[in-house]
Each structure stands twice: as structure tokens, then as C-alpha cells.
Scaffold this motif. Structure first.
Motif: not given
Length: 324
Positions: A105-108, A111-114, A222-224, A229-230
Motif C-alpha cells: 500500500l505504501a508503494r502504491e 507510485a501514484s505521484g505526478p 501505480t494502481p490501475f 482516473r488520470a
């Protein structure tokens, strides 16, 4: 997203034993009819006059190659030793599972940054919206075709890149199709069942999949859902629909179980539950691949499914094809 589910073992038998005239048909029927909520995997021991068949069905949350291998290794170890797992060992495994979930969860989150979202947005900006739609509750039929292909030298050990490129090529020949999706497990989750599989896209802009997917590996955590959403926020034509999902099963490093001194062999059901319009399954065995293309004929025209199978076969040295 990983699923953290720690609680009482579901009620009901962990192993179902059944006797029937045809062990194969009985095993697949029992797996299909298994009530939901009976755990992340299912075991069926089906017997007929000729043989015993042990069938193991995995929930999709734990069905990556690493997890299936771990479960088989533990089953065989327990079978050979005949000893029950002490409660202290079980408690230790639950603790290790919780820690693995929290790390992932911490990695995700990281990995969801800009930067990561910008990378995936660039990947999907030219992707089609998806050609073969399906309503969430809609159920279609299923048709299957499979072929066996010999792997040329460089692809013998690592056929995945060639497979991914072939699927991408097949879809680009049909206008409007969505990116190819495949699953990728986190290396940090090695040794922990179900840690963790993510759905990853392959849709390069101006370069081949064989080269570009290495760049994608930097952002596979990065979660699918975040990628979808992006894409929607950027108003890309693609909004999350999948036309084709690729799964590779590697049996080259996994010995078959041995029961009572008799070596078994890996077998797979004659079809898959269709959750996406086209599912490509590749089973890697030594110098050969068994390629199976499942599609919903009510949604995907037969000619399109055949074209995908043809591109896959042409990507390797074809040594035989059987229509199913």
C-alpha cells in the motif's frame, strides 16, 4: 489494490472429494459450482475408474505464478511430512502477510505521484476507447482456439516481450481497440501468497512494445484505478475499458507435484470465465508455448478473434494448430 482479509477460516470443507464416471468433467464442474466465500483457493479430488485427479482453483487475487507455486510447494511439503502446521507458525504467516500488504500500500501511494501518472497518461493518449464493450452484468458466450508454437532461440527463456508485442500488433490492426493489459507481480511480494498483482497497460507511442515495456516497469506499482482516473481527467479517448488481457503461465521452473511416488502433470480447464472480450493465455513449457485465445462470440466477431490468433502464431515458429 491489494486485499487485506485476515479473519476466521471460512466454514465448509477445504477439499471436496467426488467420484464420477469422468474425473475431468467432475473436477471442472465442482470448481465452477463452488460457493463464494470458501477461501482464496479451492481443491477438488475427483476419482473415476482410471485415475485420481487433483484440481486446484485459485481466486484471481492470488493466481499469479509466484502465488500458485508457493501454494503447491506448501501442499507438497505438508503431504510429504504428514504434520499439521502449528498455530504459532500460522500466526507468523498472518503477521508476515499483513506487513506485506502494508508495504505494498505504501508503494502504491508513492507510485501514484505526478511523474507516474504523467507517464501512464502519455501511454494511453492515442489509445482507442475500446471496440468491444460489455455492460457489467452482461454475460456472453465463449469460443476457444489454441495452438502450440516452438520458441526461437532468444525467446526460449523470456517469451513475454514477444507475446506482448504480438497482442499489441493484433489490436492495432483493429481500429478503436483499447491498450493490451497484462498482470505484473511486485517483487517485494515474493514469498507471500497474493502479494501482489497489478493490471498494467502496454500502448507505446511511436516505438515497439518489446522496448517500451521496460520503461513501464518503473511505474508498475501505480494502481490501475489511478491510471484510469488520470486518463479520464486528461480527457483521453480511452477511459478504462479493456479489449484484451494477456496472461503468461511459466511452468519451466515448476516441477509437477508427486503423490505417492507418482509424478503428476499440469492441466488446465478447457475454457476460462470470460470477464473481458478477449483473453490470451500462454503456457510456457520448455521450448514451446501453448497459446489459447478465448473470446465472447456475441461481442467479438469470429474474424477478429481469428486474426488475433493468427498474429500470435505468426510471431513464433508455428508447429501445430488445433481449433477448439
Amino acid at each position: 489494490m491489494p486485499l487485506l482479509r485476515i479473519g476466521p477460516v471460512p466454514e465448509g470443507p477445504l477439499v471436496r472429494e467426488t467420484a464420477a464416471p469422468d474425473a475431468d468433467a467432475a473436477a471442472w464442474a465442482a470448481l465452477e459450482d463452488w460457493t463464494a466465500g470458501h477461501g482464496p483457493f479451492r481443491l477438488v479430488l475427483a476419482r473415476d475408474d482410471r485415475r485420481d485427479l487433483l484440481a486446484i482453483g485459485f481466486d484471481h487475487l492470488v493466481c499469479d505464478g509466484e502465488s500458485t507455486g508457493l501454494v503447491l510447494d506448501e501442499l507438497m511439503s505438508a503431504y510429504r511430512s504428514g504434520e499439521e502446521v502449528p498455530e504459532s507458525a500460522a500466526a507468523g504467516e498472518l503477521s508476515r502477510y499483513r506487513e506485506a500488504v502494508e508495504r505494498q500500500l505504501a508503494r502504491e501511494h508513492e507510485a501514484s505521484g505526478p511523474e507516474a501518472l504523467a507517464h501512464w497518461t502519455s501511454r494511453v493518449r492515442d489509445a482507442g476507447p475500446g471496440r468491444w464493450g460489455r455492460e457489467p452484468a452482461e454475460r456472453g458466450g465463449q469460443a476457444t482456439a489454441w495452438q502450440r508454437v516452438a520458441l526461437p532461440g532468444p525467446a526460449t527463456d523470456r517469451p513475454f516481450a514477444a507475446l506482448l508485442a504480438a497482442c499489441h500488433t493484433a489490436l492495432t490492426r483493429t481500429p478503436g481497440t483499447a491498450p493490451v493489459a497484462y498482470t505484473w507481480g511486485s517483487p517485494d511480494g515474493a514469498g507471500v501468497v497474493g502479494c501482489f498483482i497489478n493490471t498494467v497497460l502496454a500502448n507505446p507511442q511511436g516505438e515497439g512494445v518489446r522496448e517500451s515495456w521496460w520503461e513501464d516497469l518503473e511505474f508498475v506499482d501505480t494502481p490501475f484505478d489511478e491510471v484510469v482516473r488520470a486518463a479520464r481527467a486528461s480527457r483521453a479517448p480511452w477511459t478504462g475499458h479493456l479489449d484484451l488481457v494477456l496472461t503468461l503461465i511459466d511452468l519451466t521452473r515448476r516441477p509437477a507435484p508427486v503423490l505417492d511416488g507418482v509424478p503428476g502433470r499440469f492441466r488446465y480447464p478447457p475454457g476460462s470465465r470470460m470477464e473481458d472480450p478477449v483473453i490470451v493465455t500462454a503456457v510456457h513449457e520448455g521450448t514451446e508455448l501453448s497459446l489459447r485465445v478465448d473470446h465472447d462470440p456475441l461481442i467479438v466477431p469470429g474474424a477478429d478473434a481469428t486474426a488475433i490468433a493468427d498474429v500470435l502464431g505468426a510471431s513464433f515458429t508455428d508447429v501445430g494448430r488445433v481449433a477448439g
